[in-house]
Design a protein around this motif. Structure first.
Motif: not given
Length: 595
Positions: A130-151
């Protein structure tokens, strides 16, 4: 509520290549392949596109950066507007523990176990957790996504929710079967009132995957696994069903409750030797790729798939009193097995969605997270969810290639239909590009190559001169839903809009549409109507009125190894590098200069 589902990993190809020696398409074929994005807004699926259509990298498993951007742009939204991002894999700590236990309890030598744990650990921490999936999203989009918004949605549940939503909801029994999910390869049960009930003891672990077994035979025959299984399915029709199948004797064990085990070595050297012995091949790779040998082995692989899936359905029938069966996952693309599953069962209906394989898990993750049990009652179930292009974009592309093509602009849709029907009445191959791009591998109609099936050799023309692929490959006909029962023996199916079932061509029509008949007299049809695809339905009416031929050959607008075209420029590139005779793109009928 706004939910964006997506599938794909930035590091997938790199890690599988470096850690497990995967090469070529194989690097994309293990986890995350068919990367895509899908957008659900207030209960409606408004957009979906596969990353390969935009990146032009077939079967890509990369993070779907382009697909996400397009879905949001087409809806006029930004990343801040999305309530939840849904991802169709959940490699939880419990799954991680299972991965460790599988290695520790296996039969490898101690040193090999430590090596496997090292590689699997790097894969988990660098990509799957889960941590790697969240980090991947942030890195590729440049968007600081709140982990609570990732299901994170379990993979098989995402498959199931895609099929249930696109089928219109309602109670149904289900089978989900593919190469692998997090730890399993197949589950079955019931969906009642939107609640999933798995049948106890029927889940099949990844180590006994039917999809992987079929893929290993695909590789053995010289094809690409997780990509070319449909070639094996097509080859099987060239021979009779096997009288004895050594696969069922030696590697498959069916359990009473519908489960099964499949024991095939993982290492290619070991399973090549096993298959050589089982199939009687003593001549090495050259003998394995001889046509008659391929047909024999393909027949056994197909028989294995049909036997195992029918075994599951029999057990499910005994356990469920429901009338409808949902079948999703990569195995659901085996349209020959699908038809036999339905016709030999007591289910009155069976649905396989246009997103049955991994493109659909982006849709399934989104609709599951949005809490949708059914699609809106008035919504049209349509695969036409991708990009469309206005007249300005089309003119710009035509001008770019103006030194190589000429075009005629028709005044209206009726004129386009009439001119295209006129071209198709002759022995012309026509590229048909209209409206929004389709989603998934089993729906066409807006990015299609069309031809007249009345010509016996038209399949050879398209296979060799246009698609650049093997001559044994069949083509699917497209037919009006109202006409399909007259031409094809439909059995329990009233329609088949996504090319996920095959049907015998009625005897009286086989000589009239020889180009649409496979060697065994069947056809994988796509039915259309005015609600789902008005331009194509009107073209079929006009063509039939002109020729008295009730269907058209319909194959994907691409060449072997390339994704289906998406943009006008893609269409023109494909048109100019093949022997397609004409291209109909919106209102423009395009011809090569000097043609």
């Amino acid at each position: 509520m706004i939910v964006l589902g997506y599938n794909g990993f930035t590091r997938g190809a790199e890690l599988f290549g470096r850690l497990f020696g995967a090469t070529g398409v194989d690097r994309n074929g293990l986890v995350g392949h068919d990367a895509a994005a899908a957008l659900v807004v207030d209960g409606e699926l408004v957009a979906a596109v596969e990353e390969e259509r935009l990146s032009r990298v077939k079967k890509t498993s990369d993070f779907p950066e382009r697909a996400i951007a397009w879905c949001l742009e087409t809806a006029g939204l930004g990343l801040d507007d999305v309530d939840v991002f849904a991802f169709p894999w959940r490699f939880s700590e419990a799954v991680g523990e299972e991965m460790i236990a599988e290695i520790a309890d296996g039969g490898l030598p101690v040193a090999a176990k430590f090596d496997a744990l090292r590689r699997t650990g790097e894969l988990y921490t660098g990509m799957l957790s889960p941590e790697a999936v969240h980090a991947d999203f942030v890195e590729r989009t440049g968007y600081a996504l709140d982990p609570n918004r990732l299901a994170l949605v379990p993979h098989h549940l995402a498959h199931l929710m895609c099929g249930a939503y696109l089928a219109g909801g309602g109670d149904a029994a289900f089978v989900v079967s593919d190469g692998r999910a997090e730890a399993l390869s197949s589950v079955m049960g019931e969906l009642r009132g939107g609640v999933v009930h798995l049948l106890d003891g029927t889940s099949v672990p990844m180590t006994s995957s039917l999809g992987v077994a079929y893929g290993r035979i695909t590789r053995y025959l010289g094809f690409v696994p997780n990509n070319d299984e449909y070639k094996v399915m097509g080859l099987a029709a060239y021979g009779p069903p096997p009288r004895r199948n050594p696969l069922l004797d030696a590697v498959v064990r069916l359990r009473e409750n519908g489960a099964y085990t499949i024991d095939i070595p993982r290492d290619p050297t070991a399973y090549y030797a096993l298959f050589d012995r089982l199939f009687g091949c003593g001549g090495g790779s050259g003998a394995r790729e001889e046509f008659d040998f391929r047909v024999k082995v393909a027949g056994m692989a197909q028989h294995m798939a049909e036997t195992v899936t029918s075994h599951q359905v029999r057990a499910l029938t005994a356990a469920s009193g429901l009338d409808t069966l949902l079948f999703e996952g990569g195995l659901a693309l085996n349209c020959v097995a699908n038809t036999k599953m339905l016709e030999r069962s007591s289910f009155t209906g069976m649905e396989v969605s246009f997103g049955a394989s991994d493109p659909g898990v982006a849709i399934g993750a989104a609709v599951r997270t949005a809490g949708l049990r059914n699609r809106p009652a008035d919504a049209v179930t349509t695969p036409y969810l991708g990009p469309s292009y206005d007249e300005a974009h089309i003119r710009e592309a035509l001008e770019e290639y103006g030194d190589r093509v000429t075009w005629q602009e028709e005044p209206d849709a009726a004129s386009v239909t009439a001119r295209t029907a006129e071209l198709l009445a002759e022995k012309n191959v026509v590229g048909w590009f209209q409206g929004r791009a389709e989603f998934g591998p089993r729906a066409l109609g807006n990015r299609s190559i069309l031809a007249n099936p009345a010509f016996p050799d038209i399949k050879d023309v398209i296979n060799l001169r246009v698609k650049h692929r093997e001559p044994f490959r069949p083509f699917a006909p497209v037919v009006l839903a109202s006409e399909a029962p007259r031409v094809f023996e439909m059995g329990k199916k009233a329609s088949s809009p996504y090319m996920t079932f095959v049907f015998p061509v009625r005897e009286e029509y086989r000589s009239r549409i020889p180009g649409a008949c496979h060697v065994d007299g069947t056809a994988r049809i796509q039915t259309v109507d005015d609600r789902q695809n008005p331009p194509l339905a009107e073209l079929l009416r006009a063509f039939t009125a002109r020729t008295d031929v009730p269907c058209l050959l319909n194959t994907s607008f691409n060449v072997a190894g390339e994704p289906i075209v998406c943009s006008p420029r893609d269409a023109l590139e494909c048109f100019l590098t093949t022997e397609i005779d004409h291209l109909v793109i919106d209102r423009f009928v395009v011809t090569k200069k000097g043609h």
